[in-house]
Design a protein around this motif. Structure first.
Motif, short mmCIF file in Angstrom:
data_model
loop_
_atom_site.label_atom_id
_atom_site.label_comp_id
_atom_site.label_asym_id
_atom_site.label_seq_id
_atom_site.Cartn_x
_atom_site.Cartn_y
_atom_site.Cartn_z
N ILE A 262 34.99 -11.53 -18.89
CA ILE A 262 34.39 -10.98 -19.17
C ILE A 262 35.19 -10.11 -19.96
CG2 ILE A 262 33.45 -8.52 -17.51
CD1 ILE A 262 34.74 -9.58 -15.13
N ILE A 263 33.14 -10.00 -20.78
CA ILE A 263 33.99 -9.29 -22.26
C ILE A 263 33.25 -7.51 -22.23
CG2 ILE A 263 33.69 -8.81 -24.73
CD1 ILE A 263 33.92 -11.58 -24.91
N LEU A 264 34.02 -6.81 -22.05
CA LEU A 264 33.38 -5.43 -21.41
C LEU A 264 32.51 -4.59 -23.30
CD1 LEU A 264 34.77 -5.61 -19.15
CD2 LEU A 264 34.78 -3.06 -19.34
N PRO A 265 30.97 -3.95 -22.93
CA PRO A 265 31.25 -2.80 -24.35
C PRO A 265 31.31 -2.02 -23.69
CG PRO A 265 29.85 -2.18 -21.85
CD PRO A 265 30.86 -3.68 -21.37
N ALA A 266 31.61 -1.14 -25.57
CA ALA A 266 32.78 -0.38 -25.38
C ALA A 266 32.29 1.26 -24.76
CB ALA A 266 31.96 0.06 -26.90
N TYR A 267 32.94 2.02 -24.59
CA TYR A 267 32.28 2.79 -23.79
C TYR A 267 32.17 4.15 -24.18
CZ TYR A 267 33.26 6.01 -18.89
OH TYR A 267 32.26 6.65 -18.15
N GLY A 268 32.65 4.14 -25.40
CA GLY A 268 33.08 4.93 -26.05
C GLY A 268 31.19 5.35 -26.74
N THR A 269 31.04 6.96 -26.77
CA THR A 269 30.21 7.44 -27.99
C THR A 269 30.39 7.31 -29.36
OG1 THR A 269 29.84 9.39 -26.14
CG2 THR A 269 28.49 9.53 -28.30
N TYR A 270 29.68 7.09 -29.85
CA TYR A 270 28.98 6.72 -31.62
C TYR A 270 29.82 4.99 -31.48
CZ TYR A 270 27.68 11.73 -32.25
OH TYR A 270 27.25 12.26 -32.04
N THR A 271 30.08 4.22 -30.82
CA THR A 271 30.66 3.26 -30.75
C THR A 271 29.52 2.39 -30.91
OG1 THR A 271 30.82 2.81 -28.69
CG2 THR A 271 32.91 3.31 -29.71
N GLY A 272 29.29 1.41 -31.96
CA GLY A 272 28.52 0.52 -32.65
C GLY A 272 28.54 -1.09 -31.72
N GLY A 273 27.87 -2.07 -32.12
CA GLY A 273 28.08 -3.19 -31.31
C GLY A 273 27.97 -4.42 -31.91
N LEU A 274 28.18 -5.71 -31.45
CA LEU A 274 28.15 -6.73 -32.13
C LEU A 274 26.56 -7.41 -31.00
CD1 LEU A 274 29.01 -9.12 -33.91
CD2 LEU A 274 30.33 -9.47 -32.76
N SER A 275 25.81 -8.37 -31.62
CA SER A 275 25.34 -8.68 -31.03
C SER A 275 25.18 -10.42 -30.43
CB SER A 275 23.89 -9.33 -31.81
OG SER A 275 23.28 -7.90 -32.44
N SER A 276 25.72 -10.36 -28.90
CA SER A 276 25.41 -11.41 -28.48
C SER A 276 25.50 -12.47 -28.66
CB SER A 276 25.21 -11.01 -27.24
OG SER A 276 23.13 -11.49 -26.84
N HIS A 277 24.46 -12.74 -30.26
CA HIS A 277 24.16 -13.84 -30.29
C HIS A 277 25.08 -14.64 -31.52
CE1 HIS A 277 22.16 -12.10 -33.75
NE2 HIS A 277 21.10 -11.70 -32.89
N SER A 278 26.27 -13.50 -31.97
CA SER A 278 27.06 -13.82 -33.10
C SER A 278 27.85 -15.09 -32.69
CB SER A 278 27.99 -12.63 -33.49
OG SER A 278 28.97 -12.54 -32.14
N SER A 279 27.88 -15.79 -33.53
CA SER A 279 28.95 -17.06 -33.85
C SER A 279 30.16 -16.46 -32.85
CB SER A 279 29.15 -17.41 -35.09
OG SER A 279 30.13 -17.07 -36.08
N VAL A 280 31.15 -15.41 -32.74
CA VAL A 280 31.97 -15.17 -31.62
C VAL A 280 32.31 -14.69 -31.09
CG1 VAL A 280 32.33 -12.90 -33.04
CG2 VAL A 280 34.39 -14.31 -32.06
#
Length: 224
Positions: A177-195
């Motif tokens: 399981i990979i959790l999303p960032a919980y903090g306010t103002y945190t960016g994100g990496l799209s699930s379709h990224s290679s990693v």
């Protein structure tokens, strides 16, 4: 309390709409990538400023989740602070707030790439934490099972009711399981990224956060 209930590595879990993961049988709440002090760190480094209330907003949401779940163990999966100086620069009322949340609970700070090493804010400081068949760490590792991690801030875009919706999301498969960032103002990496595509199995599920958590097959192509 809204959430998506599922079973993982023999445990009953709930992905909450807030981005926290709850293990009811263990009274355990897990959050990742709080990045407390992000606005202070950006101001210190001369980056474009952010409104300086993100720490209070993040702690307020965490307090609400702790109240709703009555969790007695808390695991923070690393990058809890935007860097060591940001942790040290927390206002005294914010430090007191953290210590108040810790009172009467087992609190585990997992070391992240932003906040390696112990911090003077109570709780245990560990590289990783094991509970039965589960291992909690900051960054996912290859060839693991029962792994719960953060770091990547996954987000997902889907079409819903005629419009594109992009939200932070849990990524879940049979191994990790990979959790999303919980903090306010945190960016994100799209699930379709290679990693993320390489880490997650083909039948992985994404659970979008929000007032009504939305489970969908993990998107592996750019969103609509």
């Amino acid at each position: 309390m809204t959430g998506y209930q599922f079973t993982f590595a023999g445990h009953s879990l709930m992905a909450l709409g807030s981005g926290a993961l709850f293990l009811p049988d263990h009274h355990l709440l897990c959050v990742s990538d709080l990045h407390l002090g992000k606005s202070e760190r950006r101001a210190r480094q001369g980056a474009a400023p952010l409104p300086p209330y993100e720490t209070r907003d993040t702690l307020s949401r965490l307090e609400a989740d702790l109240t709703a779940t009555e969790a007695t163990t808390v695991i923070c999966l690393g990058d809890s602070f935007d860097d060591r100086a940001a942790a040290e620069a927390l206002q005294e009322n914010e430090k007191l707030w953290v210590k108040t949340l810790q009172a009467g609970r087992r609190w585990v700070w997992i070391e992240g790439n932003h906040d390696p090493g112990p911090l003077d804010l109570g709780g245990m400081h560990l590289a990783e934490f094991t509970l039965a068949s589960l291992t909690f760490r900051h960054i996912a590792q290859a060839d693991q099972t029962g792994e719960i991690s953060g770091h990547y801030h996954p987000k997902v875009s889907v079409r819903a009711r005629g419009q594109t919706v992009t939200r932070p999301a849990f990524l879940i498969d049979s191994d990790r399981i990979i959790l999303p960032a919980y903090g306010t103002y945190t960016g994100g990496l799209s699930s379709h990224s290679s990693v993320l595509s390489d880490l997650m199995r083909h039948k992985a599920l994404a659970v979008l956060t929000g007032s009504q958590p939305l489970p969908v097959p993990m998107p592996r192509q750019p969103g609509p």
